[in-house]
Design a protein around this motif. Structure first.
Motif, short mmCIF file in Angstrom:
data_model
loop_
_atom_site.label_atom_id
_atom_site.label_comp_id
_atom_site.label_asym_id
_atom_site.label_seq_id
_atom_site.Cartn_x
_atom_site.Cartn_y
_atom_site.Cartn_z
N MET A 28 0.82 -1.19 0.00
CA MET A 28 0.00 0.00 0.00
C MET A 28 0.87 1.26 0.00
O MET A 28 0.59 2.21 -0.71
N ARG A 29 1.95 1.19 0.80
CA ARG A 29 2.84 2.34 0.90
C ARG A 29 3.44 2.68 -0.47
O ARG A 29 3.50 3.84 -0.86
N SER A 30 3.87 1.64 -1.22
CA SER A 30 4.49 1.89 -2.53
C SER A 30 3.49 2.52 -3.51
O SER A 30 3.86 3.35 -4.34
N ILE A 31 2.22 2.17 -3.38
CA ILE A 31 1.19 2.76 -4.24
C ILE A 31 1.02 4.24 -3.90
O ILE A 31 0.94 5.09 -4.79
N LEU A 32 1.00 4.54 -2.61
CA LEU A 32 0.84 5.94 -2.19
C LEU A 32 2.06 6.78 -2.59
O LEU A 32 1.91 7.94 -2.99
N VAL A 33 3.25 6.20 -2.50
CA VAL A 33 4.46 6.92 -2.92
C VAL A 33 4.38 7.26 -4.40
O VAL A 33 4.69 8.40 -4.81
N LEU A 34 3.97 6.31 -5.22
CA LEU A 34 3.82 6.57 -6.66
C LEU A 34 2.81 7.68 -6.90
O LEU A 34 3.03 8.59 -7.69
N ARG A 35 1.68 7.59 -6.25
CA ARG A 35 0.63 8.58 -6.43
C ARG A 35 1.10 9.97 -6.00
O ARG A 35 0.90 10.95 -6.70
N GLU A 87 2.92 9.99 -10.31
CA GLU A 87 2.80 8.87 -11.26
C GLU A 87 1.51 8.12 -11.00
O GLU A 87 1.07 7.99 -9.86
N ALA A 88 0.94 7.59 -12.07
CA ALA A 88 -0.26 6.77 -11.92
C ALA A 88 0.18 5.38 -11.44
O ALA A 88 1.04 4.75 -12.05
N PRO A 89 -0.38 4.89 -10.33
CA PRO A 89 0.04 3.60 -9.78
C PRO A 89 -0.62 2.39 -10.45
O PRO A 89 -0.41 1.26 -10.04
N ARG A 90 -1.37 2.62 -11.52
CA ARG A 90 -2.14 1.54 -12.15
C ARG A 90 -1.28 0.33 -12.49
O ARG A 90 -1.62 -0.81 -12.17
N GLY A 91 -0.16 0.56 -13.15
CA GLY A 91 0.71 -0.56 -13.54
C GLY A 91 1.24 -1.32 -12.34
O GLY A 91 1.30 -2.55 -12.32
N HIS A 92 1.63 -0.58 -11.32
CA HIS A 92 2.13 -1.19 -10.09
C HIS A 92 1.04 -2.01 -9.40
O HIS A 92 1.28 -3.14 -8.94
N VAL A 93 -0.14 -1.45 -9.35
CA VAL A 93 -1.28 -2.16 -8.73
C VAL A 93 -1.58 -3.44 -9.51
O VAL A 93 -1.80 -4.50 -8.93
N THR A 94 -1.55 -3.35 -10.83
CA THR A 94 -1.80 -4.53 -11.66
C THR A 94 -0.75 -5.61 -11.39
O THR A 94 -1.08 -6.80 -11.25
#
Length: 89
Positions: free
Chosen positions: A1-8, A12-19
């Motif tokens: 979750m933290r890595s998604i928030l850092v990207l956002r 950056e759009a975290p879509r690829g990371h989330v996928t």
């Protein structure tokens, strides 16, 4: 979750990371399911072996419970069953 928030937060759009994370979790679940299926098969085999084991055939010489010991080859079991059936006739 933290890595998604850092990207956002970095714009950056975290879509690829989330996928990617979703696919990683799916792979882990598939590995767990495969492991559980193997465990279920092993337990079913033990249950079958337990049902086929005559408690009277256990002796003090047995160092391990006969139920968890490897069963004899199928040809040996079949021959033993045929022999036991012929004794009762």
């Amino acid at each position: 979750m933290r890595s998604i928030l850092v990207l956002r937060d970095s714009g950056e759009a975290p879509r690829g990371h989330v996928t990617d994370l979703i696919h990683q979790h799916l792979e882990e679940i598939n590995r767990r399911i495969a492991e559980l299926r193997k465990t279920r098969t092993a337990l079913r085999d033990l249950a079958r072996h337990a049902a086929e084991t005559d408690p009277q055939s256990c002796s003090d010489a047995d160092t391990i419970c006969r139920i968890i010991s490897p069963p004899p080859p199928a040809s040996t079991r079949d021959a033993s069953k045929r022999h036991a059936q012929s004794d009762t006739r």
